[in-house]
Enzyme design. Structure first.
Site, PDB file in Angstrom:
ATOM      1  N   GLY A  74      62.588  -4.556 -21.326  1.00 21.50           N
ATOM      2  CA  GLY A  74      61.221  -4.799 -21.785  1.00 21.50           C
ATOM      3  C   GLY A  74      60.210  -4.389 -20.735  1.00 21.50           C
ATOM      4  O   GLY A  74      59.113  -4.931 -20.687  1.00 21.50           O
ATOM      5  N   GLY A  75      60.589  -3.411 -19.890  1.00 24.58           N
ATOM      6  CA  GLY A  75      59.684  -2.984 -18.826  1.00 24.58           C
ATOM      7  C   GLY A  75      58.922  -1.712 -19.192  1.00 24.58           C
ATOM      8  O   GLY A  75      58.737  -1.403 -20.382  1.00 24.58           O
ATOM      9  N   ASN A  76      58.513  -0.959 -18.158  1.00 18.65           N
ATOM     10  CA  ASN A  76      57.699   0.247 -18.370  1.00 18.65           C
ATOM     11  C   ASN A  76      58.392   1.240 -19.294  1.00 18.65           C
ATOM     12  O   ASN A  76      57.811   1.710 -20.279  1.00 18.65           O
ATOM     13  CB  ASN A  76      57.444   0.945 -17.019  1.00 18.65           C
ATOM     14  CG  ASN A  76      56.747   0.051 -16.011  1.00 18.65           C
ATOM     15  OD1 ASN A  76      55.702  -0.508 -16.289  1.00 18.65           O
ATOM     16  ND2 ASN A  76      57.336  -0.103 -14.829  1.00 18.65           N
ATOM     17  N   ASP A 128      60.375 -14.568 -20.843  1.00 18.76           N
ATOM     18  CA  ASP A 128      59.843 -14.684 -22.204  1.00 18.76           C
ATOM     19  C   ASP A 128      59.444 -13.315 -22.763  1.00 18.76           C
ATOM     20  O   ASP A 128      58.555 -13.209 -23.611  1.00 18.76           O
ATOM     21  CB  ASP A 128      58.629 -15.626 -22.206  1.00 18.76           C
ATOM     22  CG  ASP A 128      57.535 -15.118 -21.261  1.00 18.76           C
ATOM     23  OD1 ASP A 128      57.798 -14.142 -20.513  1.00 18.76           O
ATOM     24  OD2 ASP A 128      56.423 -15.666 -21.279  1.00 18.76           O
ATOM     25  N   THR A 149      67.048  11.105 -14.259  1.00 23.59           N
ATOM     26  CA  THR A 149      65.876  10.310 -13.886  1.00 23.59           C
ATOM     27  C   THR A 149      65.199   9.849 -15.170  1.00 23.59           C
ATOM     28  O   THR A 149      65.575  10.274 -16.268  1.00 23.59           O
ATOM     29  CB  THR A 149      64.884  11.137 -13.036  1.00 23.59           C
ATOM     30  OG1 THR A 149      63.778  10.300 -12.670  1.00 23.59           O
ATOM     31  CG2 THR A 149      64.338  12.336 -13.781  1.00 23.59           C
ATOM     32  N   HIS A 208      62.808   6.766  -2.991  1.00 20.74           N
ATOM     33  CA  HIS A 208      62.294   5.399  -2.848  1.00 20.74           C
ATOM     34  C   HIS A 208      62.647   4.775  -1.494  1.00 20.74           C
ATOM     35  O   HIS A 208      61.744   4.380  -0.749  1.00 20.74           O
ATOM     36  CB  HIS A 208      62.768   4.526  -4.017  1.00 20.74           C
ATOM     37  CG  HIS A 208      62.284   5.017  -5.352  1.00 20.74           C
ATOM     38  ND1 HIS A 208      63.033   4.954  -6.492  1.00 20.74           N
ATOM     39  CD2 HIS A 208      61.113   5.597  -5.713  1.00 20.74           C
ATOM     40  CE1 HIS A 208      62.349   5.465  -7.506  1.00 20.74           C
ATOM     41  NE2 HIS A 208      61.190   5.855  -7.063  1.00 20.74           N
ATOM     42  N   ARG A 210      62.534  -2.809  -6.819  1.00 22.10           N
ATOM     43  CA  ARG A 210      63.648  -1.931  -7.188  1.00 22.10           C
ATOM     44  C   ARG A 210      63.780  -0.724  -6.269  1.00 22.10           C
ATOM     45  O   ARG A 210      64.837  -0.091  -6.222  1.00 22.10           O
ATOM     46  CB  ARG A 210      63.549  -1.509  -8.651  1.00 22.10           C
ATOM     47  CG  ARG A 210      62.360  -0.665  -9.019  1.00 22.10           C
ATOM     48  CD  ARG A 210      62.413  -0.265 -10.504  1.00 22.10           C
ATOM     49  NE  ARG A 210      61.151   0.225 -10.997  1.00 22.10           N
ATOM     50  CZ  ARG A 210      60.680   1.456 -10.794  1.00 22.10           C
ATOM     51  NH1 ARG A 210      61.373   2.325 -10.100  1.00 22.10           N
ATOM     52  NH2 ARG A 210      59.512   1.810 -11.301  1.00 22.10           N
TER      53      ARG A 210
HETATM   54  P1  NAD Z   1      60.746  -2.107 -14.755  1.00 25.48           P
HETATM   55  O1  NAD Z   1      60.642  -2.613 -13.374  1.00 25.48           O
HETATM   56  O2  NAD Z   1      59.512  -2.045 -15.590  1.00 25.48           O
HETATM   57  O3  NAD Z   1      61.878  -2.895 -15.541  1.00 25.48           O
HETATM   58  C1  NAD Z   1      61.986  -4.189 -15.408  1.00 25.48           C
HETATM   59  C2  NAD Z   1      62.561  -4.673 -16.717  1.00 25.48           C
HETATM   60  O4  NAD Z   1      63.973  -4.565 -16.698  1.00 25.48           O
HETATM   61  C3  NAD Z   1      62.245  -6.117 -16.926  1.00 25.48           C
HETATM   62  O5  NAD Z   1      60.953  -6.229 -17.464  1.00 25.48           O
HETATM   63  C4  NAD Z   1      63.338  -6.490 -17.880  1.00 25.48           C
HETATM   64  O6  NAD Z   1      63.016  -6.104 -19.186  1.00 25.48           O
HETATM   65  C5  NAD Z   1      64.502  -5.629 -17.437  1.00 25.48           C
HETATM   66  N1  NAD Z   1      65.396  -6.398 -16.573  1.00 25.48           N
HETATM   67  C6  NAD Z   1      65.369  -6.484 -15.226  1.00 25.48           C
HETATM   68  N2  NAD Z   1      66.352  -7.318 -14.798  1.00 25.48           N
HETATM   69  C7  NAD Z   1      67.000  -7.731 -15.913  1.00 25.48           C
HETATM   70  C8  NAD Z   1      68.100  -8.567 -16.135  1.00 25.48           C
HETATM   71  N3  NAD Z   1      68.738  -9.153 -15.125  1.00 25.48           N
HETATM   72  N4  NAD Z   1      68.505  -8.783 -17.402  1.00 25.48           N
HETATM   73  C9  NAD Z   1      67.885  -8.193 -18.433  1.00 25.48           C
HETATM   74  N5  NAD Z   1      66.819  -7.386 -18.285  1.00 25.48           N
HETATM   75  C10 NAD Z   1      66.392  -7.161 -17.041  1.00 25.48           C
HETATM   76  O7  NAD Z   1      61.469  -0.704 -14.680  1.00 25.48           O
HETATM   77  P2  NAD Z   1      61.021   0.614 -15.368  1.00 25.48           P
HETATM   78  O8  NAD Z   1      59.797   1.116 -14.675  1.00 25.48           O
HETATM   79  O9  NAD Z   1      61.059   0.467 -16.824  1.00 25.48           O
HETATM   80  O10 NAD Z   1      62.195   1.549 -14.902  1.00 25.48           O
HETATM   81  C11 NAD Z   1      63.414   1.630 -15.598  1.00 25.48           C
HETATM   82  C12 NAD Z   1      64.277   2.578 -14.817  1.00 25.48           C
HETATM   83  O11 NAD Z   1      63.583   3.828 -14.667  1.00 25.48           O
HETATM   84  C13 NAD Z   1      64.593   2.119 -13.402  1.00 25.48           C
HETATM   85  O12 NAD Z   1      65.882   2.581 -13.077  1.00 25.48           O
HETATM   86  C14 NAD Z   1      63.570   2.853 -12.555  1.00 25.48           C
HETATM   87  O13 NAD Z   1      63.995   3.031 -11.228  1.00 25.48           O
HETATM   88  C15 NAD Z   1      63.497   4.161 -13.285  1.00 25.48           C
HETATM   89  N6  NAD Z   1      62.261   4.905 -13.058  1.00 25.48           N
HETATM   90  C16 NAD Z   1      61.054   4.382 -13.418  1.00 25.48           C
HETATM   91  C17 NAD Z   1      59.922   5.141 -13.248  1.00 25.48           C
HETATM   92  C18 NAD Z   1      58.589   4.642 -13.689  1.00 25.48           C
HETATM   93  O14 NAD Z   1      57.582   5.348 -13.505  1.00 25.48           O
HETATM   94  N7  NAD Z   1      58.471   3.464 -14.279  1.00 25.48           N
HETATM   95  C19 NAD Z   1      60.006   6.436 -12.719  1.00 25.48           C
HETATM   96  C20 NAD Z   1      61.251   6.936 -12.367  1.00 25.48           C
HETATM   97  C21 NAD Z   1      62.370   6.178 -12.559  1.00 25.48           C
END
Ligand code: NAD
Length: 399
Positions: free
Chosen positions: A9-11, A35, A140, A207, A321
């Site tokens: 549920g993240g980015n 939540d 990626t 990173h 992260r």
């Molecule tokens: P984020 O930090 O937004 O994701 C966090 C989300 O992961 C939480 O909100 C939750 O939904 C889930 N999560 C974390 N721990 C959990 C757990 N124990 N159980 C269940 N759900 C859990 O990350 P993001 O930005 O969505 O990135 C996702 C992936 O993409 C990562 O590997 C990140 O390194 C990679 N990435 C992201 C970006 C970016 O711009 N956002 C760029 C390059 C790579």
């Protein structure tokens, strides 16, 4: 309508909900953390998630959003892990009993050693060959993205021009890449092995390398909230040197492994500078040096060092992260492979040693990947892989 389940549920999950919902997929979401499911449901009730790309705006909705995999995973032909690699294990364990036979299970991005972990975890649930699922991973995340309003809005700062995809069985990669490119809105390029993906994971260099550059010797610094240092645009010559030294070691490792493993193609592992130029051809204004490729990259503009509150000020968040994912699920995996290949990696070791002290874990000790926290990583040794001939067998069995 084909159904997919997005785990997270993240980015990344926000962008995917918008894209897949807009493309007409039946989208369900598994969001068991805190939540998040409730907050996402509230967003769906208000019309879904809008993703703001540089050149378009896309809105999409999810149907069911829950914390219980039994309610969302069954019936999915596609299951996407859109969360940091430290969450892969717990999510995989909870979804495994509910995966349909023939489902395609993918991680965006895979990070290192995903194939080892999936084999180990999913084997528990199904021993009968052939594998009941197809696994794939992306090198990626296709987008640099940040949530602006939870459950409603996400900003896509940049989209990579091309992203590599590996699969298990490997022969599934070309078709998956063709079918999923339109969904993700990015050109997916099939590569021949998960080993290639593990080594080509540039997040593991970028990173932790930039964290070292910005924070080593200044670990206790605090910042005015308006003056938190820029992350990628903060790359200076010294940091670029750290990044370049690690990239060279990965190239040496890829070359050495290619000499020993007939089925491994080291050309699929790009040097960091080449990867940046290939991924962001339209976003980088000055691609000439590694430093300028970071500081003039529009997709990275404005992103800051991860921090947490310290009274009225902010201090570095070493649990972010950028270390918690990219060391155990990145550099430690590479270091484990280097150990199998008998290759010294002094630049990578230096970064791991600094980062593990920040994380309060010990992976590397006495020049060996033998610390008490090794089991928290996806290094090959954790999965009983102690010789290159075992890696060769893994590569073959992934075909
Ligand atoms: P984020 O930090 O937004 O994701 C966090 C989300 O992961 C939480 O909100 C939750 O939904 C889930 N999560 C974390 N721990 C959990 C757990 N124990 N159980 C269940 N759900 C859990 O990350 P993001 O930005 O969505 O990135 C996702 C992936 O993409 C990562 O590997 C990140 O390194 C990679 N990435 C992201 C970006 C970016 O711009 N956002 C760029 C390059 C790579």
């Amino acid at each position: 309508m084909p159904k997919l389940t997005i785990c997270g549920g993240g980015n990344a999950a926000h962008v995917l909900i918008a894209l897949a919902g807009h493309a007409g997929w039946e989208v369900d979401v598994l969001a068991p953390l805190y939540d998040e499911a409730e907050r996402l449901r509230a967003g769906m009730a208000l019309g879904g998630i809008t993703a703001h790309f540089a050149d378009r705006v896309v809105t999409g909705r999810a149907g069911r959003v829950g914390a219980n995999p039994a309610e969302v995973v069954p019936g999915s032909e596609l299951v996407l892990l859109a969360l940091p690699a430290f969450a892969h294990g717990s999510i995989l364990q909870t979804i495994a009993p509910f995966l349909d036979r023939g489902a395609r299970l993918g991680a965006l991005p895979a990070r290192g050693g995903l194939d080892y972990q999936v084999r180990a975890l999913l084997a528990v649930h199904d021993h009968s060959p052939p594998a009941p699922y197809t696994l794939f991973g992306l090198q990626t995340l296709p987008w640099a993205c940040r949530i602006t309003t939870y459950g409603r809005e996400v900003t896509v700062l940049g989209t990579k021009a091309v992203v590599d995809l590996a699969a298990m069985p490997a022969a599934a990669a070309p078709l998956l890449a063709r079918q999923l490119s339109p969904l993700f809105g990015v050109h997916l390029h099939p590569i021949s092995s998960f080993l290639g993906l593990t080594l080509a994971n540039t997040g593991q260099l970028i990173h932790p390398g930039i964290m070292v550059g910005l924070c080593r010797g200044r670990e206790e610094s605090t910042f005015d909230p308006d003056e938190v240092p820029l992350f990628y645009q903060g790359v200076d010559e010294t940091t670029a040197g750290v990044l370049q030294a690690m990239s060279v070691e990965v190239q040496q490792l890829a070359g050495r492994l290619a000499g020993r493993l007939a089925d491994f193609n080291s050309q699929e592992v790009l040097p960091l500078h080449e990867w940046l130029r290939r991924s962001y051809p339209a976003d980088i204004t000055d691609p000439h040096t590694l430093k300028s490729a970071f500081v003039t990259n529009r997709a990275y503009a404005g992103l800051r060092l991860p921090t947490r509150p310290a009274g009225q000020r902010r201090t570095v968040d070493f649990s972010s992260r950028y270390l918690a994912e990219d060391i155990p699920y990145g550099l430690a995996v590479v270091r484990g492979l280097a150990e199998l290949a008998g290759l010294a990696t002094p630049a990578i070791d230096e970064v791991i040693l600094w980062a593990q002290a920040r994380l309060g874990h010990t992976y590397l000790t006495g020049g060996q990947l033998a610390g008490p926290d090794l089991a928290r990583t996806r290094a090959p040794q954790v999965y009983g892989l102690h010789h290159l001939d075992q890696l060769s067998a893994e590569l073959l069995s992934g075909k």
